[in-house]
Design a protein around this motif. Structure first.
Motif, PDB file in Angstrom:
ATOM      1  N   LEU A  13       0.806  -1.213   0.000  1.00  0.00           N
ATOM      2  CA  LEU A  13       0.000   0.000   0.000  1.00  0.00           C
ATOM      3  C   LEU A  13       0.846   1.273   0.000  1.00  0.00           C
ATOM      4  CD1 LEU A  13      -2.948   0.908   0.115  1.00  0.00           C
ATOM      5  CD2 LEU A  13      -2.805   0.813   2.595  1.00  0.00           C
ATOM      6  N   ALA A  14       2.000   1.251   0.611  1.00  0.00           N
ATOM      7  CA  ALA A  14       2.816   2.462   0.761  1.00  0.00           C
ATOM      8  C   ALA A  14       3.204   3.104  -0.573  1.00  0.00           C
ATOM      9  CB  ALA A  14       4.046   2.154   1.603  1.00  0.00           C
ATOM     10  N   LEU A  16       1.658   2.958  -3.394  1.00  0.00           N
ATOM     11  CA  LEU A  16       0.443   3.505  -3.999  1.00  0.00           C
ATOM     12  C   LEU A  16       0.074   4.840  -3.352  1.00  0.00           C
ATOM     13  CD1 LEU A  16      -1.795   0.325  -4.357  1.00  0.00           C
ATOM     14  CD2 LEU A  16      -0.580   1.550  -6.156  1.00  0.00           C
ATOM     15  N   LEU A  17       0.182   4.916  -2.043  1.00  0.00           N
ATOM     16  CA  LEU A  17      -0.130   6.170  -1.360  1.00  0.00           C
ATOM     17  C   LEU A  17       0.875   7.262  -1.720  1.00  0.00           C
ATOM     18  CD1 LEU A  17      -1.208   4.842   2.144  1.00  0.00           C
ATOM     19  CD2 LEU A  17      -2.661   5.785   0.357  1.00  0.00           C
ATOM     20  N   GLY A  18       2.141   6.906  -1.850  1.00  0.00           N
ATOM     21  CA  GLY A  18       3.148   7.875  -2.262  1.00  0.00           C
ATOM     22  C   GLY A  18       2.890   8.396  -3.662  1.00  0.00           C
ATOM     23  N   LEU A  20       0.010   8.460  -5.144  1.00  0.00           N
ATOM     24  CA  LEU A  20      -1.203   9.272  -5.063  1.00  0.00           C
ATOM     25  C   LEU A  20      -0.871  10.687  -4.593  1.00  0.00           C
ATOM     26  CD1 LEU A  20      -4.256   9.462  -5.315  1.00  0.00           C
ATOM     27  CD2 LEU A  20      -4.437   8.585  -2.994  1.00  0.00           C
ATOM     28  N   GLY A  21       0.013  10.820  -3.616  1.00  0.00           N
ATOM     29  CA  GLY A  21       0.431  12.144  -3.161  1.00  0.00           C
ATOM     30  C   GLY A  21       1.152  12.914  -4.248  1.00  0.00           C
ATOM     31  N   SER A  24      -1.504  14.076  -6.794  1.00  0.00           N
ATOM     32  CA  SER A  24      -2.335  15.185  -6.310  1.00  0.00           C
ATOM     33  C   SER A  24      -1.533  16.486  -6.281  1.00  0.00           C
ATOM     34  CB  SER A  24      -2.920  14.867  -4.937  1.00  0.00           C
ATOM     35  OG  SER A  24      -1.900  14.782  -3.968  1.00  0.00           O
ATOM     36  N   LEU A  58      -5.708   5.435  -8.882  1.00  0.00           N
ATOM     37  CA  LEU A  58      -4.963   5.083  -7.673  1.00  0.00           C
ATOM     38  C   LEU A  58      -5.880   4.965  -6.465  1.00  0.00           C
ATOM     39  CD1 LEU A  58      -1.740   7.198  -8.125  1.00  0.00           C
ATOM     40  CD2 LEU A  58      -1.905   4.712  -8.091  1.00  0.00           C
ATOM     41  N   CYS A  59      -6.872   5.850  -6.368  1.00  0.00           N
ATOM     42  CA  CYS A  59      -7.841   5.745  -5.263  1.00  0.00           C
ATOM     43  C   CYS A  59      -8.583   4.412  -5.327  1.00  0.00           C
ATOM     44  CB  CYS A  59      -8.827   6.901  -5.310  1.00  0.00           C
ATOM     45  SG  CYS A  59      -8.125   8.482  -4.839  1.00  0.00           S
ATOM     46  N   VAL A  62      -6.169   1.630  -4.223  1.00  0.00           N
ATOM     47  CA  VAL A  62      -5.960   1.607  -2.775  1.00  0.00           C
ATOM     48  C   VAL A  62      -7.165   0.978  -2.078  1.00  0.00           C
ATOM     49  CG1 VAL A  62      -5.794   3.101  -0.740  1.00  0.00           C
ATOM     50  CG2 VAL A  62      -4.319   3.514  -2.694  1.00  0.00           C
ATOM     51  N   ILE A  66      -7.267  -2.671   0.017  1.00  0.00           N
ATOM     52  CA  ILE A  66      -7.710  -2.770   1.409  1.00  0.00           C
ATOM     53  C   ILE A  66      -8.838  -3.784   1.546  1.00  0.00           C
ATOM     54  CG2 ILE A  66      -8.860  -1.490   3.263  1.00  0.00           C
ATOM     55  CD1 ILE A  66      -7.205   0.954   2.334  1.00  0.00           C
TER      56      ILE A  66
END
Length: 98
Positions: A13-14, A16-18, A20-21, A24, A58-59, A62, A66
């Motif tokens: 997950l990490a 993907l979150l990076g 996504l940041g 954005s 990406l959202c 994620v 989950i």
């Protein structure tokens, strides 16, 4: 072993979150660029649209990761419980047969 599963989810997950940041932030940067320069709207409009689509994808990824992780863990627990029950029943049957 069960705690390693959660670590695996975090490792997946990490990034993907990076990403996504990053996306954005790029959306915000191109939005500012659109406002300041009238001629660059043609170029940045398409890029901004692509970045928005990437951020949406990406959202979804994620959320899907989950949800998938939750149900996979739940299924593993159910299967483990069933195996333990069948082992206990088999042991009881063997003792009753003696």
């Amino acid at each position: 072993r069960s705690h390693l599963y959660y670590l695996s989810v975090i490792v997946t997950l990490a990034p993907l979150l990076g990403l996504l940041g990053t996306i954005s932030g790029m959306i915000r940067a191109f939005s500012v660029f659109n406002v300041q320069s009238g001629q660059a709207i043609a170029i940045t409009g398409g890029i901004g649209e692509a970045l928005i689509a990437t951020a949406f994808g990406l959202c979804v990824a994620v959320l899907a990761l989950i949800i998938h992780s939750y149900f996979t863990q739940r299924l593993d627990r159910i299967i483990t419980d069933m195996e333990l029950c069948f082992s206990a029943m088999e042991t009881m049957d063997q003792k009753a047969g003696q």
